[in-house]
Design a protein around this motif. Structure first.
Motif, mmCIF file in Angstrom:
data_model
loop_
_atom_site.group_PDB
_atom_site.id
_atom_site.type_symbol
_atom_site.label_atom_id
_atom_site.label_comp_id
_atom_site.label_asym_id
_atom_site.label_seq_id
_atom_site.Cartn_x
_atom_site.Cartn_y
_atom_site.Cartn_z
ATOM 1 N N PRO A 168 21.806 34.519 26.825
ATOM 2 C CA PRO A 168 22.654 33.400 27.233
ATOM 3 C C PRO A 168 23.424 33.749 28.499
ATOM 4 C CG PRO A 168 23.715 34.619 25.466
ATOM 5 C CD PRO A 168 22.375 35.279 25.715
ATOM 6 N N VAL A 169 23.710 32.754 29.327
ATOM 7 C CA VAL A 169 24.438 33.027 30.560
ATOM 8 C C VAL A 169 25.880 33.431 30.203
ATOM 9 C CG1 VAL A 169 25.119 30.589 30.883
ATOM 10 C CG2 VAL A 169 25.050 32.150 32.847
ATOM 11 N N PRO A 170 26.377 34.548 30.737
ATOM 12 C CA PRO A 170 27.747 34.961 30.424
ATOM 13 C C PRO A 170 28.769 34.115 31.176
ATOM 14 C CG PRO A 170 26.393 36.802 31.205
ATOM 15 C CD PRO A 170 25.674 35.542 31.543
ATOM 16 N N VAL A 171 30.015 34.166 30.716
ATOM 17 C CA VAL A 171 31.129 33.498 31.384
ATOM 18 C C VAL A 171 31.848 34.533 32.247
ATOM 19 C CG1 VAL A 171 33.172 32.061 31.043
ATOM 20 C CG2 VAL A 171 31.369 32.083 29.305
ATOM 21 N N SER A 172 32.254 34.137 33.446
ATOM 22 C CA SER A 172 32.969 35.060 34.331
ATOM 23 C C SER A 172 34.431 35.160 33.896
ATOM 24 C CB SER A 172 32.898 34.571 35.776
ATOM 25 O OG SER A 172 31.567 34.525 36.222
ATOM 26 N N PRO A 173 34.997 36.370 33.822
ATOM 27 C CA PRO A 173 36.358 36.569 33.291
ATOM 28 C C PRO A 173 37.431 36.210 34.315
ATOM 29 C CG PRO A 173 35.446 38.675 33.939
ATOM 30 C CD PRO A 173 34.354 37.659 34.152
ATOM 31 N N THR A 174 37.525 34.929 34.617
ATOM 32 C CA THR A 174 38.479 34.448 35.608
ATOM 33 C C THR A 174 39.347 33.326 35.074
ATOM 34 O OG1 THR A 174 36.763 32.951 36.419
ATOM 35 C CG2 THR A 174 36.998 35.051 37.574
ATOM 36 N N PHE A 212 37.477 36.194 43.776
ATOM 37 C CA PHE A 212 38.782 35.895 43.177
ATOM 38 C C PHE A 212 39.659 37.129 43.139
ATOM 39 C CE2 PHE A 212 41.097 35.424 38.954
ATOM 40 C CZ PHE A 212 42.160 34.709 39.496
ATOM 41 N N TRP A 213 39.080 38.256 42.746
ATOM 42 C CA TRP A 213 39.879 39.486 42.684
ATOM 43 C C TRP A 213 40.358 39.912 44.071
ATOM 44 C CZ3 TRP A 213 36.242 42.629 38.932
ATOM 45 C CH2 TRP A 213 36.320 42.061 37.649
ATOM 46 N N ALA A 214 39.485 39.768 45.077
ATOM 47 C CA ALA A 214 39.892 40.100 46.445
ATOM 48 C C ALA A 214 41.027 39.185 46.900
ATOM 49 C CB ALA A 214 38.699 39.983 47.391
ATOM 50 N N HIS A 215 40.961 37.917 46.503
ATOM 51 C CA HIS A 215 42.022 36.960 46.820
ATOM 52 C C HIS A 215 43.348 37.386 46.177
ATOM 53 C CE1 HIS A 215 44.120 33.088 47.151
ATOM 54 N NE2 HIS A 215 44.323 33.155 45.841
ATOM 55 N N LEU A 216 43.288 37.817 44.921
ATOM 56 C CA LEU A 216 44.515 38.264 44.242
ATOM 57 C C LEU A 216 45.110 39.484 44.939
ATOM 58 C CD1 LEU A 216 43.521 37.907 40.466
ATOM 59 C CD2 LEU A 216 44.969 36.382 41.816
ATOM 60 N N ASP A 217 44.264 40.420 45.323
ATOM 61 C CA ASP A 217 44.763 41.621 46.003
ATOM 62 C C ASP A 217 45.410 41.273 47.337
ATOM 63 O OD1 ASP A 217 43.950 43.280 43.959
ATOM 64 O OD2 ASP A 217 42.026 43.786 44.886
ATOM 65 N N ALA A 218 44.862 40.262 48.001
ATOM 66 C CA ALA A 218 45.392 39.884 49.309
ATOM 67 C C ALA A 218 46.672 39.072 49.199
ATOM 68 C CB ALA A 218 44.339 39.087 50.088
ATOM 69 N N THR A 219 46.788 38.238 48.174
ATOM 70 C CA THR A 219 47.927 37.326 48.076
ATOM 71 C C THR A 219 48.996 37.791 47.088
ATOM 72 O OG1 THR A 219 46.765 36.003 46.394
ATOM 73 C CG2 THR A 219 46.500 35.352 48.714
ATOM 74 N N GLU A 266 31.004 36.753 51.227
ATOM 75 C CA GLU A 266 30.215 37.860 50.684
ATOM 76 C C GLU A 266 31.192 38.999 50.373
ATOM 77 O OE1 GLU A 266 26.992 38.000 50.090
ATOM 78 O OE2 GLU A 266 26.330 36.126 51.012
ATOM 79 N N VAL A 267 31.354 39.316 49.097
ATOM 80 C CA VAL A 267 32.328 40.324 48.675
ATOM 81 C C VAL A 267 31.595 41.406 47.904
ATOM 82 C CG1 VAL A 267 34.442 40.769 47.381
ATOM 83 C CG2 VAL A 267 34.127 38.573 48.538
ATOM 84 N N GLY A 268 31.797 42.647 48.289
ATOM 85 C CA GLY A 268 31.165 43.749 47.590
ATOM 86 C C GLY A 268 31.814 44.011 46.241
ATOM 87 N N ALA A 269 31.108 44.746 45.401
ATOM 88 C CA ALA A 269 31.619 45.072 44.075
ATOM 89 C C ALA A 269 32.808 46.012 44.179
ATOM 90 C CB ALA A 269 30.523 45.710 43.234
ATOM 91 N N PRO A 270 33.897 45.758 43.426
ATOM 92 C CA PRO A 270 35.038 46.658 43.456
ATOM 93 C C PRO A 270 34.714 47.964 42.753
ATOM 94 C CG PRO A 270 35.345 44.980 41.769
ATOM 95 C CD PRO A 270 34.079 44.638 42.496
ATOM 96 N N GLY A 271 35.492 48.966 43.045
ATOM 97 C CA GLY A 271 35.244 50.264 42.435
ATOM 98 C C GLY A 271 35.596 50.320 40.972
ATOM 99 N N ALA A 272 36.493 49.444 40.516
ATOM 100 C CA ALA A 272 36.920 49.457 39.121
ATOM 101 C C ALA A 272 37.206 48.026 38.681
ATOM 102 C CB ALA A 272 38.159 50.331 38.955
ATOM 103 N N LEU A 273 37.263 47.820 37.380
ATOM 104 C CA LEU A 273 37.594 46.512 36.830
ATOM 105 C C LEU A 273 39.003 46.127 37.265
ATOM 106 C CD1 LEU A 273 36.740 44.199 34.916
ATOM 107 C CD2 LEU A 273 37.738 45.514 33.042
ATOM 108 N N HIS A 274 39.151 44.971 37.845
ATOM 109 C CA HIS A 274 40.446 44.512 38.327
ATOM 110 C C HIS A 274 41.394 44.276 37.146
ATOM 111 C CE1 HIS A 274 43.431 41.905 40.286
ATOM 112 N NE2 HIS A 274 43.009 42.418 41.429
ATOM 113 N N PRO A 275 42.697 44.548 37.300
ATOM 114 C CA PRO A 275 43.630 44.322 36.185
ATOM 115 C C PRO A 275 43.605 42.893 35.652
ATOM 116 C CG PRO A 275 44.685 45.627 37.889
ATOM 117 C CD PRO A 275 43.358 45.210 38.444
ATOM 118 N N ALA A 276 43.402 41.909 36.527
ATOM 119 C CA ALA A 276 43.322 40.526 36.045
ATOM 120 C C ALA A 276 42.092 40.335 35.163
ATOM 121 C CB ALA A 276 43.277 39.556 37.228
ATOM 122 N N GLY A 277 40.956 40.891 35.586
ATOM 123 C CA GLY A 277 39.748 40.802 34.778
ATOM 124 C C GLY A 277 39.875 41.559 33.469
ATOM 125 N N ALA A 278 40.511 42.730 33.522
ATOM 126 C CA ALA A 278 40.701 43.517 32.308
ATOM 127 C C ALA A 278 41.548 42.756 31.294
ATOM 128 C CB ALA A 278 41.347 44.855 32.657
#
Length: 397
Positions: free
Chosen positions: A26-32, A77-84, A118-130
């Motif tokens: 099944p298609v997963p849901v993105s943790p956002t 989304f995670w890059a946006h959170l880090d920037a803002t 185009e956003v590369g994969a982060p090195g670790a799970l973002h705190p918002a995603g966690a």
């Protein structure tokens, strides 16, 4: 992550060992965001389909970290959170709080126009995603769905470069990277439009590339592949089915419609409008009132049998209440003579195997149809009482 329903001897933990190998993805849901009613519907359809099919065949469940988490939508989304909001503490927020930040991010992106960055994969799970995944684990538990590995980081079994090489060998790919261009999935010879897999910057590709990186290495190990998805994604999944069929796979598609919570057409959760219409809100209204087993069966009766597979029915709170009452009656009848409380802990598995009931609800597909099975459960005299008890415990609660 691929989870198997096989026991230590390689056979099924109950049911009929047909020798047929089925991969269910099944298609997963993105943790956002929070789990909306549309997400709940998809999760419950997938859960019943998988558990019932696993009583017929050797069935594995694929939850893809690549598609669910490691995708451009989530990383953007995670890059946006880090920037803002640099250094923000997300540990005290709930799914709706983080979901509102996501809705705002999507609104700003639409206003800017153009394709997603185009956003590369982060090195670790973002705190918002966690934080979202932590809360989702609770929602999965409330719904009675086994955790598929929400917080287990699993690399895809195939690199993007290897995927492009395989697809190119079948004439299914246009690779313009040597000219600083994008990569396309090419089914034009069979009437499909070009579909971009990666932008000019290359990288790991979009969600469609992620899905194929998971599936292509696995198809030879299975007799059938069953893909469940949001009906809005049907064109992409028809193309995926074509690609996998060219590689020799036999693929079935199960498209599940979204849930209407108003008079208009259901829209993506990125637009908001889901306040009060989430898994957490639903559990808050019913779980402590009716108890875990009644709640789990009640939501399955509503989101599967009442709403059906499409998106024509509007969410009606009073019908959810009726499904909870019906679930209580079904469980009370199943538990009669055992002195068990339907709102209490689950009883031992009944001895009467429900598997012989299932083939009629699968034909002509490899998988059991959740709607056909659930409506049969609700129909008088369609399921013998002893087998209904077993079916409830094995598949629904």
């Amino acid at each position: 992550m691929v989870d198997s329903m096989m026991d230590g001897d390689g056979g099924l933990s109950g049911g009929v060992d047909s020798g047929r190998r089925v991969l269910f993805a099944p298609v997963p849901v993105s943790p956002t965001k929070p789990l909306t009613f549309s997400h709940v519907k998809g999760l419950l359809w997938s859960d019943v389909l998988f558990r019932a099919t696993a009583l017929l065949h050797k069935t594995d469940f694929l939850w893809s970290w690549t598609v669910g988490v490691a995708n451009a939508q989530t990383h953007g989304f995670w890059a946006h959170l880090d920037a803002t909001r640099p250094g923000m503490d997300f540990s005290g927020l709930d799914e709706e709080d983080i979901g509102l930040l996501y809705v705002d991010y999507q609104r700003q992106r639409r206003e800017r126009g153009g394709p997603p960055p185009e956003v590369g994969a982060p090195g670790a799970l973002h705190p918002a995603g966690a934080r979202v995944l932590e809360l989702w684990a609770e929602r999965w538990g409330e719904l009675g769905i086994p955790d598929p590995g929400l917080r287990v980081r699993t690399p895809p079994p195939m690199s993007f470069d290897a995927l492009v090489e395989v697809l190119s060998g079948y004439g299914l790919c246009l690779d313009h990277r040597p000219f600083d261009g994008p990569v396309y999935l090419d089914g034009t010879a069979h009437g499909f439009p070009l579909r971009r897999l990666a932008g000019a910057g290359g990288g790991s590709g979009n969600y469609l590339a992620g899905l194929l990186r998971e599936l292509v290495p696995l198809v030879d190990a299975y007799d059938d592949v069953v893909l469940a998805f949001d009906r809005e994604s049907l064109p992409d999944y028809v193309l995926v089915r074509h690609v996998l069929a060219r590689l020799g796979a036999r693929v079935s598609l199960v498209g599940v419609g979204r849930v209407r919570t108003g008079g208009g057409r259901p829209v993506s959760s990125r637009y908001g409008g889901w306040r009060g219409h989430t898994a957490a809100a639903l559990a808050g209204r019913y779980l402590d009132v009716v108890g875990p087993r009644v709640y789990r069966l009640g939501v399955r009766l509503y989101f599967i049998a009442v709403l059906g597979q499409g998106d024509r029915e509007v969410f009606r709170e009073e019908l959810v209440g009726r499904c909870m009452a019906r679930a209580a009656r079904l469980l009370a009848a199943a538990d009669a003579g055992a002195g068990l409380d339907p709102g209490g802990p689950a009883p031992p598995p009944p001895a009467d195997d429900p598997a012989p009931l299932l083939p009629r609800h699968a034909r002509p597909h490899p998988h059991v149809d959740p709607y056909r099975l659930t409506t049969a459960l609700l129909s008088r005299n369609r399921v013998p009482a002893s087998r209904a008890a077993a079916l409830l415990e094995e598949v629904y609660v």
